[in-house]
Design an enzyme around this catalytic site. Structure first.
Site, PDB file in Angstrom:
ATOM      1  N   GLU A 272     -93.798  10.344 -10.268  1.00  0.00           N
ATOM      2  CA  GLU A 272     -94.063  10.724 -11.655  1.00  0.00           C
ATOM      3  C   GLU A 272     -94.845  12.027 -11.678  1.00  0.00           C
ATOM      4  O   GLU A 272     -95.821  12.189 -10.940  1.00  0.00           O
ATOM      5  CB  GLU A 272     -94.864   9.629 -12.364  1.00  0.00           C
ATOM      6  CG  GLU A 272     -95.271   9.991 -13.796  1.00  0.00           C
ATOM      7  CD  GLU A 272     -96.090   8.890 -14.462  1.00  0.00           C
ATOM      8  OE1 GLU A 272     -95.864   7.706 -14.131  1.00  0.00           O
ATOM      9  OE2 GLU A 272     -96.975   9.204 -15.282  1.00  0.00           O
TER      10      GLU A 272
ATOM     11  N   GLU B 299    -101.167  15.619 -20.120  1.00  0.00           N
ATOM     12  CA  GLU B 299    -101.711  14.445 -20.799  1.00  0.00           C
ATOM     13  C   GLU B 299    -102.982  14.900 -21.510  1.00  0.00           C
ATOM     14  O   GLU B 299    -103.793  15.641 -20.956  1.00  0.00           O
ATOM     15  CB  GLU B 299    -102.026  13.329 -19.810  1.00  0.00           C
ATOM     16  CG  GLU B 299    -100.803  12.627 -19.268  1.00  0.00           C
ATOM     17  CD  GLU B 299    -101.161  11.428 -18.422  1.00  0.00           C
ATOM     18  OE1 GLU B 299    -100.915  10.293 -18.855  1.00  0.00           O
ATOM     19  OE2 GLU B 299    -101.682  11.620 -17.309  1.00  0.00           O
TER      20      GLU B 299
END
Length: 554
Positions: free
Chosen positions: A442, A447
């Site tokens: 990932e 974020e």
């Protein structure tokens, strides 16, 4: 390193004598000094049974100590290591293989430092070994480690439990942060050498004559105690090192399960009163450890080490050159110029997944929460009831529609506003359905969380470094909710570089051992709450992430 407890006791005795004389002259009364009494030690060898009277081979012993009028307890385990406990309970791992006897001394301290001590003997069987960690630590012969000054969070502190291992929540040092505090000469240049000697690990700590002391301990070595300090200190020469089960309770993805135990009070570069360090992760060139601070079991200090010396880490560390991309040709893009989302390219993910998509997220994803408005993709999180959940939002991906290996991803976006929002721009391996997570890999390009609006972060998740143990880099950001910013990731077979508005803030060294050398697909979403999003503002009603474009270059 030699223990300082004897010096402390001498000083304290001298202080009491002076105080007694002073009180006699001034006719003052000294308060009652009470030594602990009824000191009792219970030692339970883990796994002890009729078949295995000396334990299950883990080497772990649970100690419980009680005494009347005791404030703290000090354990001297008989193997060269010591520990302070506030409640009298602790677990110690004995790492010498075979069945061995140890004389354990316990000192109970009462008011004004008055103490009582006792000893007990334990017989423990240990057969722990971790050849892979031993090989990586020593290189099979000898290997020297240095503080990873160029990496974010190379020094940090956070709670001892429930912590993000790569981004400690209380404090995480930025790259080269200590170089401007005259500390680099006694911290960043330290040499920590682990060598094999006849099947045993030997540790040599070269501190160049000075050590970086935590403020709580610096007075013991001539410091002021007002702040962390560099102090003259003899590192003590060679000492023995052993490996043992960590016993910390961290999950498999957060730790190797192995601890380094130093004899004679040895430590790793930053003195915090600990001689046992849990190895969270280790490779040929990087090592991430943590230790519980000797006088505060609620705190864990985190350190990152590298095999690259400080001067080599500094090369090119002056004024950074402008980043030059390797990828100029536009491979694919969505400019969101139409009236609706292109569902031939983007897939909607519906629902809350398993346990909030594995993150305890509190939203239910629908198709109604994503729309194209005035040239922007708008993903809106709302406080509204849906399928048993209190919030709705949207999550879309390009799985099976657009997947690629290597390139530059560029996304221009504006963040939603509100505590508890957790928007993300990220990628998953295209073989996700076959191998699962984290084996698929990932890449979190961006974020951001509404509860910490001044920072944005990127992360890599893969086996051994996933969940709370992901490899994380972050940077400051201004006006994330009121202005558009460009979030980028440049991905090659050698490294993955993360940029904010064209400025590099985090680089991950990629190689053939990682899953980041195959096709990945893109994901956009806004989560609510969860492990990273945190507490949701009770006043929150709705907020949107707006995306101007998504572009991929090769």
């Amino acid at each position: 390193m030699k223990s300082t407890i004897n010096f402390k006791n001498i000083f304290f005795l001298f202080f009491l004598i002076l105080l007694s004389v002073s009180c006699a002259e001034e006719d003052y009364e000294l308060g009652e000094i009470t030594a602990p009494s009824n000191l009792d030690v219970n030692a339970q060898v883990v796994g002890q049974s009729e078949e295995m009277p000396n334990g299950d081979g883990s080497g772990n012993v649970n100690f419980t100590v009680t005494a009347e009028n005791a404030m703290t307890y000090k354990f001297m385990y008989g193997d060269g290591s010591e520990e302070v406990s506030f409640d009298g309970t602790t677990t110690h791992s004995y790492s010498e293989n075979g069945v061995n006897d140890y004389i354990v001394t316990v000192v109970a301290y009462g008011t004004a430092g008055a103490s009582t001590n006792t000893t007990t003997e334990v017989t423990v069987f240990s057969d722990f070994s971790n050849p892979e960690v031993e090989q990586l630590l020593t290189g099979g012969d000898s290997k020297t480690w240095y503080v990873a000054a160029s990496q974010p969070a190379h020094l940090g502190v956070g709670p001892a439990t429930g912590e993000n291992m790569n981004n400690p929540s209380y404090y995480a040092a930025g790259p080269f942060e200590k170089a401007g505090e005259d500390i680099s000469s006694c911290f960043y240049t330290d040499e920590l050498t682990f060598s094999m000697n006849g099947g045993n690990i030997v540790y040599n700590y070269n501190n160049n004559g000075q050590t970086f002391f935590n403020a709580a301990y610096s007075p013991d070595f001539g410091g002021t105690g007002a702040e962390d300090e560099c102090l003259d200190y003899d590192s003590g020469g060679a000492m023995n090192v052993s490996l043992s089960p960590s016993g910390s309770g961290l999950t498999e993805g957060q730790t190797t399960g192995t601890a380094i135990n130093f004899s004679n009070g040895g430590f790793m570069s930053y003195y915090i009163g600990a001689s046992t360090y849990e190895i969270l992760s280790i490779t040929e060139t990087t090592m991430h450890v943590r230790a519980i601070m000797g006088n505060d079991p609620a705190l864990a200090w985190y350190l990152k080490f590298t095999t690259t010396p400080f001067d080599e880490q500094q090369e090119g560390g002056g004024e950074e050159e402008e980043f030059e991309t390797q990828f100029e040709d536009l491979l694919w893009s969505d400019e969101f110029d139409g009236d609706a989302l292109n569902t031939g390219m983007w897939n909607f993910e519906i629902g809350n997944g398993q346990n909030g998509w594995g993150n305890n997220e509190r939203q239910y994803y629908t198709e109604d929460n994503a729309e194209v408005v005035d040239g922007n993709l708008v993903i809106t999180a709302r406080r509204e009831a849906e399928s048993g959940f209190d919030f709705t939002s949207a999550r879309i991906n390009t799985m099976d529609n657009f997947e690629f290996t290597y390139g530059r991803v560029e996304v221009r976006a504006k963040m939603p506003e509100g505590g508890g929002t957790w928007p993300a721009i990220w990628m998953l391996g295209a073989d996700f359905d076959e191998v699962g997570w984290p084996a698929t890999g990932e890449v979190d390009i961006m974020e951001w969380v509404g509860n910490n609006p001044g920072r944005t972060s990127s992360a890599l998740h893969y086996p051994g470094n996933s969940g709370g143990n992901a490899v994380v880099g972050d940077t400051q950001i201004q006006n994330a909710t009121s202005e558009f910013h460009v979030y980028e990731a440049e991905w090659t077979e050698d490294r993955i570089t993360f940029l904010l508005d064209g400025e590099v803030y985090f680089t991950f060294e990629n190689d053939a051992s990682t899953p980041f050398n195959k096709d990945f697909f893109l994901i956009l979403n806004v989560a609510m709450g969860g492990n990273l999003g945190g507490e949701i503002d009770p006043a929150f009603q709705e907020a949107s992430m707006e995306i101007d474009y998504v572009r991929v270059y090769q």
